[in-house]
Design a protein around this motif. Sequence first.
Motif, PDB file in Angstrom:
ATOM      1  N   PHE A 139      69.431 104.166  69.341  1.00 49.14           N
ATOM      2  CA  PHE A 139      68.216 104.289  70.144  1.00 49.14           C
ATOM      3  C   PHE A 139      67.879 105.762  70.355  1.00 49.14           C
ATOM      4  CE2 PHE A 139      69.108  99.907  71.053  1.00 49.14           C
ATOM      5  CZ  PHE A 139      67.857  99.351  71.258  1.00 49.14           C
ATOM      6  N   VAL A 140      66.589 106.062  70.341  1.00 45.20           N
ATOM      7  CA  VAL A 140      66.089 107.420  70.433  1.00 45.20           C
ATOM      8  C   VAL A 140      65.074 107.487  71.574  1.00 45.20           C
ATOM      9  CG1 VAL A 140      64.817 109.222  69.216  1.00 45.20           C
ATOM     10  CG2 VAL A 140      66.427 107.782  67.959  1.00 45.20           C
ATOM     11  N   PHE A 141      65.204 108.502  72.409  1.00 44.02           N
ATOM     12  CA  PHE A 141      64.273 108.673  73.524  1.00 44.02           C
ATOM     13  C   PHE A 141      62.935 109.223  73.029  1.00 44.02           C
ATOM     14  CE2 PHE A 141      62.237 111.143  76.841  1.00 44.02           C
ATOM     15  CZ  PHE A 141      62.313 110.311  77.938  1.00 44.02           C
ATOM     16  N   GLY A 142      61.869 108.771  73.647  1.00 46.19           N
ATOM     17  CA  GLY A 142      60.539 109.316  73.395  1.00 46.19           C
ATOM     18  C   GLY A 142      59.614 108.839  74.502  1.00 46.19           C
ATOM     19  N   THR A 143      58.513 109.538  74.705  1.00 49.50           N
ATOM     20  CA  THR A 143      57.571 109.151  75.754  1.00 49.50           C
ATOM     21  C   THR A 143      56.213 108.737  75.201  1.00 49.50           C
ATOM     22  OG1 THR A 143      56.808 111.433  76.076  1.00 49.50           O
ATOM     23  CG2 THR A 143      58.670 110.682  77.436  1.00 49.50           C
ATOM     24  N   ASP A 144      55.747 109.379  74.126  1.00 50.69           N
ATOM     25  CA  ASP A 144      54.385 109.170  73.613  1.00 50.69           C
ATOM     26  C   ASP A 144      53.358 109.477  74.701  1.00 50.69           C
ATOM     27  OD1 ASP A 144      52.504 108.597  71.670  1.00 50.69           O
ATOM     28  OD2 ASP A 144      52.527 106.439  72.007  1.00 50.69           O
ATOM     29  N   ALA A 145      53.706 110.384  75.601  1.00 53.68           N
ATOM     30  CA  ALA A 145      52.817 110.746  76.710  1.00 53.68           C
ATOM     31  C   ALA A 145      52.409 112.200  76.531  1.00 53.68           C
ATOM     32  CB  ALA A 145      53.524 110.558  78.045  1.00 53.68           C
ATOM     33  N   PHE A 146      51.128 112.417  76.335  1.00 49.53           N
ATOM     34  CA  PHE A 146      50.682 113.780  76.062  1.00 49.53           C
ATOM     35  C   PHE A 146      49.433 114.081  76.893  1.00 49.53           C
ATOM     36  CE2 PHE A 146      49.485 110.652  72.918  1.00 49.53           C
ATOM     37  CZ  PHE A 146      48.115 110.783  72.775  1.00 49.53           C
ATOM     38  N   PRO A 147      49.341 115.295  77.442  1.00 47.02           N
ATOM     39  CA  PRO A 147      50.396 116.303  77.379  1.00 47.02           C
ATOM     40  C   PRO A 147      51.580 115.938  78.275  1.00 47.02           C
ATOM     41  CG  PRO A 147      48.633 117.047  78.818  1.00 47.02           C
ATOM     42  CD  PRO A 147      48.154 115.767  78.196  1.00 47.02           C
ATOM     43  N   PRO A 148      52.796 116.337  77.880  1.00 49.83           N
ATOM     44  CA  PRO A 148      53.977 115.996  78.696  1.00 49.83           C
ATOM     45  C   PRO A 148      53.866 116.617  80.090  1.00 49.83           C
ATOM     46  CG  PRO A 148      54.601 116.855  76.527  1.00 49.83           C
ATOM     47  CD  PRO A 148      53.135 117.124  76.697  1.00 49.83           C
ATOM     48  N   ASP A 149      54.331 115.880  81.104  1.00 50.94           N
ATOM     49  CA  ASP A 149      54.340 116.448  82.456  1.00 50.94           C
ATOM     50  C   ASP A 149      55.526 115.906  83.246  1.00 50.94           C
ATOM     51  OD1 ASP A 149      53.668 113.913  83.505  1.00 50.94           O
ATOM     52  OD2 ASP A 149      51.533 114.365  83.461  1.00 50.94           O
ATOM     53  N   ARG A 150      55.748 116.486  84.418  1.00 53.19           N
ATOM     54  CA  ARG A 150      56.905 116.134  85.237  1.00 53.19           C
ATOM     55  C   ARG A 150      56.910 114.656  85.615  1.00 53.19           C
ATOM     56  NH1 ARG A 150      55.046 120.943  86.919  1.00 53.19           N
ATOM     57  NH2 ARG A 150      56.465 122.735  86.945  1.00 53.19           N
ATOM     58  N   ALA A 151      55.741 114.130  85.970  1.00 49.51           N
ATOM     59  CA  ALA A 151      55.674 112.756  86.463  1.00 49.51           C
ATOM     60  C   ALA A 151      56.101 111.758  85.391  1.00 49.51           C
ATOM     61  CB  ALA A 151      54.262 112.444  86.946  1.00 49.51           C
ATOM     62  N   VAL A 152      55.695 112.010  84.165  1.00 46.08           N
ATOM     63  CA  VAL A 152      56.059 111.104  83.070  1.00 46.08           C
ATOM     64  C   VAL A 152      57.568 111.093  82.875  1.00 46.08           C
ATOM     65  CG1 VAL A 152      55.951 110.818  80.564  1.00 46.08           C
ATOM     66  CG2 VAL A 152      53.860 111.194  81.874  1.00 46.08           C
ATOM     67  N   TYR A 153      58.173 112.265  82.833  1.00 50.40           N
ATOM     68  CA  TYR A 153      59.617 112.311  82.643  1.00 50.40           C
ATOM     69  C   TYR A 153      60.351 111.742  83.851  1.00 50.40           C
ATOM     70  CZ  TYR A 153      58.839 114.999  78.416  1.00 50.40           C
ATOM     71  OH  TYR A 153      58.438 115.376  77.162  1.00 50.40           O
ATOM     72  N   ALA A 154      59.786 111.884  85.050  1.00 48.02           N
ATOM     73  CA  ALA A 154      60.431 111.352  86.251  1.00 48.02           C
ATOM     74  C   ALA A 154      60.507 109.834  86.213  1.00 48.02           C
ATOM     75  CB  ALA A 154      59.676 111.820  87.503  1.00 48.02           C
ATOM     76  N   VAL A 155      59.426 109.165  85.812  1.00 45.43           N
ATOM     77  CA  VAL A 155      59.460 107.704  85.781  1.00 45.43           C
ATOM     78  C   VAL A 155      60.379 107.207  84.664  1.00 45.43           C
ATOM     79  CG1 VAL A 155      57.469 107.302  84.253  1.00 45.43           C
ATOM     80  CG2 VAL A 155      58.023 105.645  86.037  1.00 45.43           C
ATOM     81  N   HIS A 156      60.455 107.928  83.554  1.00 47.50           N
ATOM     82  CA  HIS A 156      61.399 107.556  82.503  1.00 47.50           C
ATOM     83  C   HIS A 156      62.842 107.729  82.976  1.00 47.50           C
ATOM     84  CE1 HIS A 156      57.922 107.510  79.828  1.00 47.50           C
ATOM     85  NE2 HIS A 156      58.685 106.972  78.910  1.00 47.50           N
ATOM     86  N   ARG A 157      63.102 108.808  83.679  1.00 45.22           N
ATOM     87  CA  ARG A 157      64.454 109.003  84.202  1.00 45.22           C
ATOM     88  C   ARG A 157      64.813 107.904  85.192  1.00 45.22           C
ATOM     89  NH1 ARG A 157      65.997 114.619  86.526  1.00 45.22           N
ATOM     90  NH2 ARG A 157      67.962 113.465  86.586  1.00 45.22           N
ATOM     91  N   ARG A 158      63.881 107.528  86.034  1.00 49.06           N
ATOM     92  CA  ARG A 158      64.162 106.460  86.994  1.00 49.06           C
ATOM     93  C   ARG A 158      64.504 105.169  86.260  1.00 49.06           C
ATOM     94  NH1 ARG A 158      60.131 104.147  91.833  1.00 49.06           N
ATOM     95  NH2 ARG A 158      61.803 103.118  93.029  1.00 49.06           N
ATOM     96  N   PHE A 159      63.807 104.899  85.168  1.00 50.54           N
ATOM     97  CA  PHE A 159      64.058 103.675  84.409  1.00 50.54           C
ATOM     98  C   PHE A 159      65.439 103.698  83.756  1.00 50.54           C
ATOM     99  CE2 PHE A 159      63.509 101.399  80.234  1.00 50.54           C
ATOM    100  CZ  PHE A 159      63.615 100.126  80.763  1.00 50.54           C
ATOM    101  N   PHE A 160      65.782 104.785  83.115  1.00 50.22           N
ATOM    102  CA  PHE A 160      67.026 104.811  82.354  1.00 50.22           C
ATOM    103  C   PHE A 160      68.255 105.136  83.194  1.00 50.22           C
ATOM    104  CE2 PHE A 160      63.952 105.668  78.877  1.00 50.22           C
ATOM    105  CZ  PHE A 160      64.263 104.566  78.094  1.00 50.22           C
ATOM    106  N   GLU A 161      68.096 105.901  84.268  1.00 53.05           N
ATOM    107  CA  GLU A 161      69.254 106.395  85.001  1.00 53.05           C
ATOM    108  C   GLU A 161      69.595 105.610  86.252  1.00 53.05           C
ATOM    109  OE1 GLU A 161      69.141 110.650  85.685  1.00 53.05           O
ATOM    110  OE2 GLU A 161      67.914 110.948  83.885  1.00 53.05           O
ATOM    111  N   THR A 162      68.652 104.851  86.826  1.00 55.24           N
ATOM    112  CA  THR A 162      68.907 104.206  88.109  1.00 55.24           C
ATOM    113  C   THR A 162      68.877 102.684  87.988  1.00 55.24           C
ATOM    114  OG1 THR A 162      66.660 103.847  89.008  1.00 55.24           O
ATOM    115  CG2 THR A 162      67.526 106.102  89.064  1.00 55.24           C
ATOM    116  N   ALA A 163      69.314 102.045  89.053  1.00 53.36           N
ATOM    117  CA  ALA A 163      69.246 100.584  89.160  1.00 53.36           C
ATOM    118  C   ALA A 163      68.110 100.157  90.081  1.00 53.36           C
ATOM    119  CB  ALA A 163      70.571 100.034  89.673  1.00 53.36           C
ATOM    120  N   ASP A 164      67.140 101.030  90.312  1.00 49.54           N
ATOM    121  CA  ASP A 164      65.994 100.687  91.157  1.00 49.54           C
ATOM    122  C   ASP A 164      65.274  99.467  90.592  1.00 49.54           C
ATOM    123  OD1 ASP A 164      66.705 102.900  92.560  1.00 49.54           O
ATOM    124  OD2 ASP A 164      64.889 104.051  92.135  1.00 49.54           O
TER     125      ASP A 164
END
Length: 347
Positions: free
Chosen positions: A278-303
Amino acid sequence: MRDLPLRAYRPRQMARREPTQLAARLPYPLIDAHNHLGRWLTGTWSIADAGALVALMDELGIDTIVNLDGMWGAELDANLDRYDRAYPGRFATFAQWDRAPFARDGWAELGAQIADAFDRGASGLKVWKDLGLHLRDANGQLVMPDDTRLDPVWDAVAAAGRPVTIHVGDPAAFFEPLDERNERLEELLENPDWWFGDRERFPSFDRILDALESLIARRSDVTWIGAHALCAAEDLVWVERMLATYANAYADVAARIAELGRFPHATRDLIERYPDRFVFGTDAFPPDRAVYAVHRRFFETADESFPYDADPEEPPSQGRWTISGLSLSDDALAALYAGTARRLLFG
């Protein structure tokens, strides 16, 4: 209110839970292996200030962003100059092929063009979803992903030892009837050219996936990164079978956390079983903090039950549901965030 249009319905979720607090920087290096930094989609550069983007990458802990907009020839060089050559190691630009040779059966021409792209410095090839949906040959016949006339392209890829990020089809609902039962109805009404449910004009979703599998099976000498969860985020049984059957098949997760987050246990189990595929990617352009934050919440937490869009106040962009986090293990997270992509891109 009985006649309230669906487009005007903007419910607020009443379930409350404080989000897990994450450190400002990523716990592991990150490679965003699916993004668009060029000017192919919009006619202008997606990133106005490449230096500012590098500063944001440094702040968040992002090693590299893959730019899938390299195109070919002079446009490829412009992308390489703007990103890869200006900031060595921080960007990896993929080529795309020229669509014009399809209409004149210029298969050898396509192969030579891709070989030239790798000579110029392209890190890989991006194949877009118009293969199997729109691209036609000199006789007006639709060209499917497994058409053997494309072998000169795959030969050039194999010779260069570079990966192919391939996107075929689209979300399964885009191939279903456009009626009250379609879970992506709002999105399709906003973007009518995304609907492929007309069987007189487009093949079925299953036919396209069959062609993708045929291609991956026949060209085992090529590394295939199936974009958007191997192009079938709604069907993890199919994805798992592909990963189990074909050692040259990989899956990026770009633009599909909305789908994968609907069955977090199955998604987590699959990534934990195949952490190096599996390979990480967002397909969100332009990249910004909020996009990476929601991805981190998905992959790193049990929220649980949180919005998959970066802006929770807006109606969901894909469907009216929420997602729950995966809480991946450290080993799986490190492989997903950078380990697998680094191996495929840089050896």
